[in-house]
Scaffold this motif. Sequence first.
Motif, PDB file in Angstrom:
ATOM      1  N   GLU A 208      -2.821  13.631 -45.709  1.00 40.34           N
ATOM      2  CA  GLU A 208      -2.107  13.348 -44.456  1.00 40.34           C
ATOM      3  C   GLU A 208      -2.179  11.859 -44.101  1.00 40.34           C
ATOM      4  O   GLU A 208      -1.201  11.284 -43.613  1.00 40.34           O
ATOM      5  N   LEU A 209      -3.316  11.222 -44.342  1.00 44.10           N
ATOM      6  CA  LEU A 209      -3.431   9.781 -44.096  1.00 44.10           C
ATOM      7  C   LEU A 209      -2.470   9.001 -44.994  1.00 44.10           C
ATOM      8  O   LEU A 209      -1.822   8.050 -44.546  1.00 44.10           O
ATOM      9  N   CYS A 210      -2.373   9.412 -46.260  1.00 40.86           N
ATOM     10  CA  CYS A 210      -1.452   8.753 -47.196  1.00 40.86           C
ATOM     11  C   CYS A 210      -0.005   8.920 -46.742  1.00 40.86           C
ATOM     12  O   CYS A 210       0.763   7.949 -46.715  1.00 40.86           O
ATOM     13  N   VAL A 211       0.367  10.131 -46.380  1.00 31.20           N
ATOM     14  CA  VAL A 211       1.745  10.406 -45.960  1.00 31.20           C
ATOM     15  C   VAL A 211       2.080   9.625 -44.686  1.00 31.20           C
ATOM     16  O   VAL A 211       3.157   9.031 -44.577  1.00 31.20           O
ATOM     17  N   TRP A 212       1.145   9.584 -43.736  1.00 32.12           N
ATOM     18  CA  TRP A 212       1.386   8.834 -42.507  1.00 32.12           C
ATOM     19  C   TRP A 212       1.611   7.359 -42.835  1.00 32.12           C
ATOM     20  O   TRP A 212       2.523   6.721 -42.308  1.00 32.12           O
TER      21      TRP A 212
END
Length: 120
Positions: free
Chosen positions: A93-97
């Motif tokens: 999720e951090l990567c996608v954000w």
Amino acid sequence: MPTKTYHIGVEATMEIIGGKWKSIILCHLRHQTMRTGELARAIPQISQKMLTQQLRELEAANIVSRHVYQQVPPRVDYSLTDYGQSLSGILHELCVWGEDNIDRRQNNGEEITLLSRDGV
């Protein structure tokens, strides 16, 4: 040992994976076991001393496992433990954000290069 108090759960998370480098290291290890040199090449801005320190802290927290092969020259691999794997969703999720943030900034005319996307 004195009682440890957190005001909110994310404090406990950030105590383990916070800082500039740990989440980046963990994102690389999430996909594969890596040697120290491979991690250093994947994260060219980190110094060898800082990489070693961060890996030791993650190992002490049982997030990363270190495997030393008895050979000459010595070979050391790092991988996520089962406990470390439990961070996989959060890291994704951090990567996608971050990718969405970069896309938004590029669309606003900022010149940014993203070398790889989190294909998971």
